[in-house]
Each structure stands twice: as C-alpha cells, then as structure tokens.
Write an enzyme that holds these catalytic residues in place. Structure first.
Site, PDB file in Angstrom:
ATOM      1  N   MET A 178      67.095  20.958  -9.760  1.00 50.40           N
ATOM      2  CA  MET A 178      67.387  19.608 -10.230  1.00 50.40           C
ATOM      3  C   MET A 178      67.540  18.574  -9.123  1.00 50.40           C
ATOM      4  SD  MET A 178      69.898  20.627 -13.399  1.00 50.40           S
ATOM      5  CE  MET A 178      70.283  18.945 -13.888  1.00 50.40           C
ATOM      6  N   ASP A 204      76.700  10.939  -3.474  1.00 48.39           N
ATOM      7  CA  ASP A 204      76.194  12.009  -2.632  1.00 48.39           C
ATOM      8  C   ASP A 204      74.762  11.747  -2.179  1.00 48.39           C
ATOM      9  OD1 ASP A 204      78.396  13.626  -2.618  1.00 48.39           O
ATOM     10  OD2 ASP A 204      77.835  14.663  -4.461  1.00 48.39           O
ATOM     11  N   ASP A 247      76.114  21.813  -9.643  1.00 50.04           N
ATOM     12  CA  ASP A 247      77.258  21.602  -8.762  1.00 50.04           C
ATOM     13  C   ASP A 247      77.845  22.905  -8.225  1.00 50.04           C
ATOM     14  OD1 ASP A 247      77.135  18.882  -8.854  1.00 50.04           O
ATOM     15  OD2 ASP A 247      78.698  18.626 -10.358  1.00 50.04           O
ATOM     16  N   LYS A 274      86.550  16.080 -12.539  1.00 45.42           N
ATOM     17  CA  LYS A 274      86.103  14.852 -11.877  1.00 45.42           C
ATOM     18  C   LYS A 274      85.022  14.127 -12.683  1.00 45.42           C
ATOM     19  CE  LYS A 274      83.191  13.470  -7.970  1.00 45.42           C
ATOM     20  NZ  LYS A 274      81.861  13.395  -8.585  1.00 45.42           N
TER      21      LYS A 274
END
Length: 438
Positions: A344, A124, A322, A25
């Site tokens: 982060m 997000d 992620d 992605k």
C-alpha cells in the site's frame, strides 16, 4: 516537543509486567474532526496524549471551538463559534501541514459553513499519499475546490452538499471518513461504495449515529447515509490502539519477555493476533487481555504446501500496513524466513538498512518487498546510532534496539512521540533501559 530528541537504549534486557494500550491514534483524528459537525458539546474519552492528537486539538481551539481538558485523556469540545478566517492564518497553515489528519476538517467546515481551506498536509514520509479520493469525493457531493500553487492551499466552497452515489477509487480510511462526514448533513441519500471499513470508521459511524446521523452498513464496504439537517452532542470513548497492541506483541517476542497487554478489545483486532501467531509467537487470551509468555524460540509457520510465509498489507479486514514494520523486526529472531510485501505504500521499508547495520539478515528486494532470514537467536543484533524516519519505523527501530546487545542511539524521536504516548516511561515500567535526551 524537541524535534531533535534522542533515546539512549541499552538492549538485551528481558521485560515483564502489564501494560495498558493507549487510545487509538487514527480513530482520535477522525473523532476530533467530527466534533465540528455540531454546535453542541462532544465529550471524547481515552484520547492518546500524543503529538498528532494534541496538535489537532490546538487547531480546533484556534478555530474558536471551546476546548475543555478534563485530563490528558479526556476532552469536551463545543464548536459553536468558529472563526473561518483562522484557516488562512500562518499558525493554522503551519500546524495543519504537520499532521495529515487535518484533511478531515474539510467536510465538517464545508457542511457547517459552506467553505473551508486546507494547506497541503504533511505527516509521515512513507511515499505518495494522494488527496484525490478526498477531493473527488467532496466534489461529487457538490463542493468546488481550487488550489493556490503559490500558497500551497486548497480552498473549498459549496452552496449545499447533495447526496449521491460515490464509488471510491481507492479504499482510503481518511478519504472515507471525510466523505462520510460530508454525507451525514448533505441533502438526500448518499451511497458510498468501496468504503474503508476499519474499526476506526466503524467507531466514527457509531458516534455519528449517536449524534443523530442515519448511517447503515457499518463495518462493510457499502455505506448508505440518509442526510439529516443537524447533529447533536454525544460522549464517545476511543478503542485501544491496535498498532500499539501489535507493537507490544512484537516487542515481547523479540526480547524474550513475559508481557500482558490489558484491555485490548480483542473483538476489534481482526487478524492481527493471528498474523503474529504465524511467526510462531505464543499468545494467551484471558477475556480482553493478551499475555505473551517468554519464548526462547519462535518458529515461522510456512504455508500448508511448504511455501515460505508471505505477510502482506491490505485494507481492513486485511493486515494493517501500520504493523508491517513491527512484524518485520519481530521476524529477525524467528526460526525460518518470511517475505514481507508492503503493497500500500512505497518507501516504508527503507528503514531496513538500519536493521542490516545492526546485523539482521534482511534482503530488500525492491521498495515494496523485503525477505527476512530469521536468525533464531544464534546471534543478537548490535546497538548502533540511527534516526527515526516515521512513526512506525521509529518504534520498530526502538524494538530492535531493546533486543540488541549494547547501546543504541535513536535520533528524531519526535516521530515516535507523534504516535506513541510516553513510550519511554511506560517501557521503563516493564524493565526497559531507555533514557530520553533533549
């Protein structure tokens, strides 16, 4: 896609079989943006068929690029006749706000046409994600920008970008991609120091070089770019999505499943496999395939001095942020304890309250740290109703639900669809009991 969609998940089933990861992605958003750098056709293969990618393709189409869909994973984009006024239209502003990847359209448009606009991007809700790195980098290369507070739109213009020395103030993947796409057609040499060096950036750099760019230092945090006057078309194939691969490893472990992940490009996964192995998960490698055999128990490997294992995120080649939520969920049924330190991004750990409601032993220390006390399968999680707050937390909750006893309902699955292609269909093929409702 219905933003109010729901997954009904019946947990407690062991899965088995093979699964092929989708295209990456985060790479796709960079590569699609880079197609604007040339008026020649660019063929992109192994695209993930997901919300964020399809929306960016729609934005390119709206800008006037010729979009030829060969199938859901393959597209050729020819950005010859671009309508710059479209960036001020209501449709563009609405759609560009919904995907953060739209920020990477600025540099190609600036390079080709000397001006660009960008609505304040969305994506997000995982804490503050500043645009400073993008804006200051482009400004250093010779772009001027203004911000209309009423319309919430950034406007950029330049009489011509010029190469320079850029010391990135933070290691930003999209920020590095933006200034790299600006530098390849800027006049003279650009040095980018403290550059992100994720596999996505390496892929983008190789693609740009195939188009005629001159980029040296690929894979390091010091990139040297000799500007060229124009770029030509090319064909580019996406890497498999490392976040999906990590998600499937965690899913297999917590559900006691025997799953083989095909074609993973193991050479580009960095320390991801090793991090899951530190949770006690057995991984078997056969070429580029990873098999996760069924395990009744998996035991956390503490540090050599006996200290509790700490998993923290860091810019590549560190552990990707992620996958922090995926690793956290996986640790719930491990034997042993783990401290997760999400350095982060703030707010990304707040989904753990749902895991606690499901029966997980998790202590949220502060917005950045959570301690998981592994239950070693002494008791299963229990199914509940919950909402997906963002892409990665959404899939983490889905993994938890698949391991739980009883039925779970996950609302707002639009967030999951943004990052994972037909996830319900593909997991059902492994034996998962998951139903999509409008």
């Amino acid at each position: 896609m219905n933003t109010n969609g729901t997954f009904i998940v019946e947990g407690g089933h062991q899965l088995s079989g093979e699964i092929i990861p989708q295209g990456a992605k985060n790479e796709a958003l960079q590569i699609l943006s880079a197609t604007l750098l040339t008026e020649e056709p660019v063929r992109v293969e192994n695209l993930p068929d997901i919300e964020d990618v399809n929306k960016l393709i729609d934005l390119l189409d709206g800008l006037g690029a010729k979009v030829e869909r060969h199938d859901r994973q393959t597209v050729t984009i020819t950005a010859k006749d671009i309508d710059l006024d479209y960036v001020l239209s209501e449709d563009y502003v609405r759609d560009a706000q919904r995907i953060r990847g739209s920020v990477m359209l600025i540099a190609p448009l600036l390079n080709r046409y000397g001006r660009a606009s960008l609505p304040k991007p969305g994506g997000d809700k995982i804490g503050r994600r500043r645009l400073d790195t993008h804006l200051l980098g482009l400004q250093t290369l010779g772009a001027e920008f203004t911000y209309d507070d009423e319309k919430k739109i950034y406007t950029f213009k330049t009489d011509g970008l010029k190469g320079t020395f850029l010391h990135m103030e933070e290691i930003s993947v999209t920020g590095t991609a933006n200034v790299l796409m600006a530098a390849v057609l800027a006049e003279g040499e650009t040095t980018i120091y403290n550059a992100a060096c994720e596999p996505y950036l390496q892929q983008l750099s190789h693609m740009l070089n195939h188009m005629g760019a001159k980029i040296e230092g690929i894979g390091s945090n010091l990139l040297r770019v000799q500007g060229v006057t124009s770029l030509k078309g090319t064909t580019h194939r996406m890497l498999p999505d490392m976040i999906e691969i990590g998600s499937f490893i965690g899913l297999a472990a917590i559900t006691k499943s025997d799953i083989t992940i095909k074609d993973t490009r193991l050479d580009m996964l960095g320390i991801i496999p090793r991090t899951f192995e530190r949770l006690g998960i057995k991984l078997e490698y056969n070429g580029d395939d990873i098999r996760i055999p069924s395990q009744d128990h998996y035991e956390v490997q503490n540090f050599l001095d006996g200290g509790i294992l700490t998993i923290y995120d860091a810019p590549w080649p560190g552990f990707t942020p992620d996958l922090m939520s995926i690793a956290l969920v996986t640790a719930i049924q491990a034997r042993g304890s783990v401290l997760f330190h999400q350095k982060m991004f703030e707010s990304r750990l707040f989904f753990v309250d749902k895991l606690i409601d499901m029966g997980a032993q998790v202590i949220l220390c502060d917005p950045h740290r959570a301690t998981v006390i592994g239950m070693d399968r002494r008791q299963p999680l229990r199914g509940i109703r919950m909402t997906s707050p963002d892409i990665r937390a959404g899939v983490s909750l889905l993994i938890a639900a698949l391991s739980a006893e009883g039925t779970s309902q996950i609302d707002n699955i639009y967030q999951i669809d943004r990052g994972y292609q037909n996830i319900d269909t593909r997991l059902r093929a492994l034996g998962a009991q998951i139903e999509r409702q409008p």
